[in-house]
Design a protein around this motif. Structure first.
Motif, PDB file in Angstrom:
ATOM      1  N   TYR A 124       0.905  -1.215   0.002  1.00  0.00           N
ATOM      2  CA  TYR A 124       0.045  -0.065  -0.162  1.00  0.00           C
ATOM      3  C   TYR A 124       0.837   1.139  -0.181  1.00  0.00           C
ATOM      4  CZ  TYR A 124      -3.924   3.245   0.984  1.00  0.00           C
ATOM      5  OH  TYR A 124      -4.524   4.190   0.871  1.00  0.00           O
ATOM      6  N   GLY A 125       0.969   1.813  -1.357  1.00  0.00           N
ATOM      7  CA  GLY A 125       1.829   2.963  -1.345  1.00  0.00           C
ATOM      8  C   GLY A 125       3.429   2.335  -1.596  1.00  0.00           C
ATOM      9  N   GLU A 126       4.180   2.619  -0.444  1.00  0.00           N
ATOM     10  CA  GLU A 126       5.460   2.238  -0.357  1.00  0.00           C
ATOM     11  C   GLU A 126       5.609   0.958   0.821  1.00  0.00           C
ATOM     12  OE1 GLU A 126       7.974   3.026  -2.387  1.00  0.00           O
ATOM     13  OE2 GLU A 126       6.692   4.409  -3.474  1.00  0.00           O
ATOM     14  N   LYS A 127       4.544   0.928   1.429  1.00  0.00           N
ATOM     15  CA  LYS A 127       4.659  -0.032   2.688  1.00  0.00           C
ATOM     16  C   LYS A 127       4.013  -1.339   2.198  1.00  0.00           C
ATOM     17  CE  LYS A 127       2.460  -0.597   7.386  1.00  0.00           C
ATOM     18  NZ  LYS A 127       1.535  -0.223   8.181  1.00  0.00           N
ATOM     19  N   LEU A 128       5.014  -2.432   2.531  1.00  0.00           N
ATOM     20  CA  LEU A 128       4.755  -3.959   2.132  1.00  0.00           C
ATOM     21  C   LEU A 128       3.824  -4.298   3.418  1.00  0.00           C
ATOM     22  CD1 LEU A 128       5.318  -6.565   0.776  1.00  0.00           C
ATOM     23  CD2 LEU A 128       7.124  -6.839   2.553  1.00  0.00           C
ATOM     24  N   ILE A 129       2.683  -4.683   2.959  1.00  0.00           N
ATOM     25  CA  ILE A 129       1.766  -5.279   3.902  1.00  0.00           C
ATOM     26  C   ILE A 129       1.553  -6.809   3.952  1.00  0.00           C
ATOM     27  CG2 ILE A 129       0.143  -3.078   3.967  1.00  0.00           C
ATOM     28  CD1 ILE A 129      -1.625  -4.405   1.940  1.00  0.00           C
ATOM     29  N   TYR A 130       2.153  -7.401   2.982  1.00  0.00           N
ATOM     30  CA  TYR A 130       1.986  -8.754   2.999  1.00  0.00           C
ATOM     31  C   TYR A 130       2.844  -9.408   1.990  1.00  0.00           C
ATOM     32  CZ  TYR A 130       0.392 -13.669   3.557  1.00  0.00           C
ATOM     33  OH  TYR A 130       0.392 -14.930   3.873  1.00  0.00           O
ATOM     34  N   SER A 131       3.686 -10.429   2.033  1.00  0.00           N
ATOM     35  CA  SER A 131       4.904 -11.007   0.854  1.00  0.00           C
ATOM     36  C   SER A 131       4.843 -12.475   1.575  1.00  0.00           C
ATOM     37  CB  SER A 131       6.141 -10.499   1.385  1.00  0.00           C
ATOM     38  OG  SER A 131       7.039 -10.988   0.339  1.00  0.00           O
ATOM     39  N   LYS A 132       4.750 -13.348   0.408  1.00  0.00           N
ATOM     40  CA  LYS A 132       4.782 -14.955   0.533  1.00  0.00           C
ATOM     41  C   LYS A 132       5.291 -15.619  -0.615  1.00  0.00           C
ATOM     42  CE  LYS A 132       1.551 -18.524   2.196  1.00  0.00           C
ATOM     43  NZ  LYS A 132       0.513 -18.785   2.808  1.00  0.00           N
ATOM     44  N   VAL A 159      -5.128  -9.821   6.236  1.00  0.00           N
ATOM     45  CA  VAL A 159      -4.240  -8.951   6.012  1.00  0.00           C
ATOM     46  C   VAL A 159      -4.754  -7.511   6.395  1.00  0.00           C
ATOM     47  CG1 VAL A 159      -2.270  -8.283   4.878  1.00  0.00           C
ATOM     48  CG2 VAL A 159      -2.886 -10.472   4.506  1.00  0.00           C
ATOM     49  N   PRO A 160      -4.509  -7.101   7.334  1.00  0.00           N
ATOM     50  CA  PRO A 160      -4.823  -5.631   7.715  1.00  0.00           C
ATOM     51  C   PRO A 160      -4.239  -4.533   6.672  1.00  0.00           C
ATOM     52  CG  PRO A 160      -3.281  -6.023   9.300  1.00  0.00           C
ATOM     53  CD  PRO A 160      -3.451  -7.396   8.601  1.00  0.00           C
ATOM     54  N   THR A 161      -4.993  -3.498   6.343  1.00  0.00           N
ATOM     55  CA  THR A 161      -4.482  -2.585   5.483  1.00  0.00           C
ATOM     56  C   THR A 161      -4.647  -1.185   5.975  1.00  0.00           C
ATOM     57  OG1 THR A 161      -6.540  -2.030   4.286  1.00  0.00           O
ATOM     58  CG2 THR A 161      -5.291  -3.867   3.555  1.00  0.00           C
ATOM     59  N   PRO A 162      -3.881  -0.169   5.575  1.00  0.00           N
ATOM     60  CA  PRO A 162      -3.976   1.116   6.240  1.00  0.00           C
ATOM     61  C   PRO A 162      -5.454   1.798   6.014  1.00  0.00           C
ATOM     62  CG  PRO A 162      -1.810   0.758   5.062  1.00  0.00           C
ATOM     63  CD  PRO A 162      -2.702  -0.259   4.525  1.00  0.00           C
ATOM     64  N   VAL A 251      -7.684  -7.817   4.016  1.00  0.00           N
ATOM     65  CA  VAL A 251      -7.747  -8.728   2.560  1.00  0.00           C
ATOM     66  C   VAL A 251      -7.971  -9.946   3.467  1.00  0.00           C
ATOM     67  CG1 VAL A 251      -6.433  -9.624   0.909  1.00  0.00           C
ATOM     68  CG2 VAL A 251      -5.919  -7.138   1.727  1.00  0.00           C
ATOM     69  N   ARG A 252      -9.049 -10.691   3.084  1.00  0.00           N
ATOM     70  CA  ARG A 252      -9.200 -12.090   3.537  1.00  0.00           C
ATOM     71  C   ARG A 252      -9.163 -13.175   2.614  1.00  0.00           C
ATOM     72  NH1 ARG A 252     -13.813 -13.980   1.885  1.00  0.00           N
ATOM     73  NH2 ARG A 252     -15.705 -12.413   1.040  1.00  0.00           N
ATOM     74  N   GLU A 253      -8.674 -12.751   1.358  1.00  0.00           N
ATOM     75  CA  GLU A 253      -8.638 -13.763   0.191  1.00  0.00           C
ATOM     76  C   GLU A 253      -7.764 -13.264  -0.924  1.00  0.00           C
ATOM     77  OE1 GLU A 253     -11.667 -15.916  -2.923  1.00  0.00           O
ATOM     78  OE2 GLU A 253     -12.360 -16.021  -0.771  1.00  0.00           O
ATOM     79  N   VAL A 254      -6.949 -13.883  -1.314  1.00  0.00           N
ATOM     80  CA  VAL A 254      -5.884 -13.685  -2.539  1.00  0.00           C
ATOM     81  C   VAL A 254      -6.106 -14.822  -3.376  1.00  0.00           C
ATOM     82  CG1 VAL A 254      -4.006 -12.446  -3.478  1.00  0.00           C
ATOM     83  CG2 VAL A 254      -5.027 -11.806  -1.247  1.00  0.00           C
ATOM     84  N   SER A 255      -6.308 -15.163  -4.578  1.00  0.00           N
ATOM     85  CA  SER A 255      -6.231 -16.121  -5.454  1.00  0.00           C
ATOM     86  C   SER A 255      -5.861 -15.842  -6.909  1.00  0.00           C
ATOM     87  CB  SER A 255      -7.467 -16.787  -5.257  1.00  0.00           C
ATOM     88  OG  SER A 255      -8.507 -16.255  -5.910  1.00  0.00           O
ATOM     89  N   MET A 256      -5.334 -16.820  -7.425  1.00  0.00           N
ATOM     90  CA  MET A 256      -5.099 -16.556  -9.058  1.00  0.00           C
ATOM     91  C   MET A 256      -5.599 -17.890  -9.691  1.00  0.00           C
ATOM     92  SD  MET A 256      -2.838 -17.775 -11.599  1.00  0.00           S
ATOM     93  CE  MET A 256      -1.297 -18.446 -10.680  1.00  0.00           C
ATOM     94  N   GLN A 257      -6.086 -17.588 -10.946  1.00  0.00           N
ATOM     95  CA  GLN A 257      -6.561 -18.785 -11.673  1.00  0.00           C
ATOM     96  C   GLN A 257      -6.792 -18.379 -13.047  1.00  0.00           C
ATOM     97  OE1 GLN A 257     -10.376 -19.190  -9.673  1.00  0.00           O
ATOM     98  NE2 GLN A 257     -11.617 -18.058 -10.829  1.00  0.00           N
TER      99      GLN A 257
END
Length: 350
Positions: A124-132, A159-162, A251-257
């Protein structure tokens, strides 16, 4: 009498010292470390000395780690070490966008990947909020025949966001469009290739009318080719956010398909063919707003495709109905003819 010559620093026409006359350590420490990846790659084409300095692995490692913190994961770091030029090769694969396939263009074939590595970063902006980093097996029969989908978060993980949800949907959407970025890099360890299948910036944000959840799409339009039977497909990267009024969005769900033109999720076998083809394709510079415009064109193309498909189905239905009516008429005609012949036959007997 012999004359001695002294070497003077090279200078340009304006009298300034050329960069080739500057000590290499000063160039690396005080100049090159301040450049981003695209600028560093351009600087490397300025001359043989700069090309050598700009190829330094440590420089590219720092650039990749800064752009994508997930590359510091031991699994990802180990795979990148096997790329032809290490982090420099990885950057050249992951930074630019995919060059979209056109009809008539030759398609390359990569080696099947026994596993697929995902390096994902949300900022979010320059702030990393999640990495995996995630490793997904791709060789089992279950994977090849099942719908292809990779989930980033666990069942109860958020994942909390600002971002504060103030109840004003337009304001919230504007904040997310401007500040939220998501990178999803897929890596094939066997071919030493990678591709970023995310649009980075959202291409579409929609709030569910009932639950209030916000669906953020970072999809990229890719080639479907002969696999889907259609020209285009979509690599859909979706983040689902939830939050109460006055509180933070989570953020409660992130997926790719991978989805075809009908919006159906493709199976693992076909998805891997398409993704491997995307890895082997040429790359091009990312242009501001290009991914969003491409997504809008894809949505319109899908609408036209559905209309064409519906007209075909309508014509087929009409043909079936007409065929059925014809068969019924023929059947009743035969019955009536049979009855008439029977009446005549019995009248002759009696």
């Amino acid at each position: 009498m012999s004359c001695s010559h002294t070497t003077t620093p090279a200078a340009d026409h304006g009298g300034a010292t050329a960069i080739t006359a500057v000590h290499p350590e000063i160039i690396q420490t005080h100049i090159l470390k301040r450049l981003d990846g695209a600028t560093l790659a351009a600087a490397g084409s300025a001359g043989s000395q700069l090309r050598e300095l700009c190829s330094e692995e440590n420089l590219w490692r720092e650039i990749c780690n800064s752009a994508w913190p997930s590359t510091t994961d031991p699994i990802v770091r180990h795979v990148i070490s096997g790329f032809p030029s290490g982090h420099r090769s990885f950057f050249s694969d992951a930074f630019p966008t995919i060059h979209h396939h056109r009809q008539g263009e030759e398609r390359r074939r990569g080696s099947p990947a026994p596993e697929l590595i995902s390096a994902v970063d949300i900022l979010y902006g320059e702030k990393l909020i999640y990495s995996k980093a995630i490793v997904s097996e791709t060789s089992s029969g279950w994977f090849r025949s099942s719908p292809f989908r990779i989930d980033l978060l666990g069942m109860s993980e958020t994942v909390p966001t600002p971002v504060k949800f103030a109840g004003d949907e337009a304001t919230t959407v504007a904040h997310l469009e401007k500040h939220l970025t998501l990178s999803w890099i897929l890596i094939n360890a066997s071919t030493k290739r990678a591709v970023n299948i995310s649009s980075l910036k959202p291409v579409n944000i929609r709030r569910h009318w009932l639950t209030g959840d916000i669906k953020i799409n970072f999809g990229t339009v890719i080639s479907g080719g002969e696999i889907t039977g259609k020209e285009l497909a979509q690599c859909s990267v979706v983040a689902m956010c939830e939050g109460k009024e006055g509180g933070e969005l989570h953020v409660r769900e992130v997926s790719m398909q991978v989805e075809d033109m009908d919006g159906k999720t493709m199976n693992g076998k076909d998805s891997m063919v398409i993704l491997q083809d995307a890895m082997e394709r040429k790359r091009k510079k990312r242009e501001e707003g290009e991914a969003k415009e491409r997504y809008k064109e894809f949505v319109e193309y899908k609408k036209q495709w559905r209309e064409i498909k519906q007209r075909r189905e309508d014509r087929l239905d009409m043909a079936c109905i007409a065929g059925g009516i014809t068969i019924l008429i023929a059947f009743f005609t035969l019955v009536l003819l049979g009855s008439e012949r029977g009446r005549i036959y019995f009248s002759h007997l009696f």
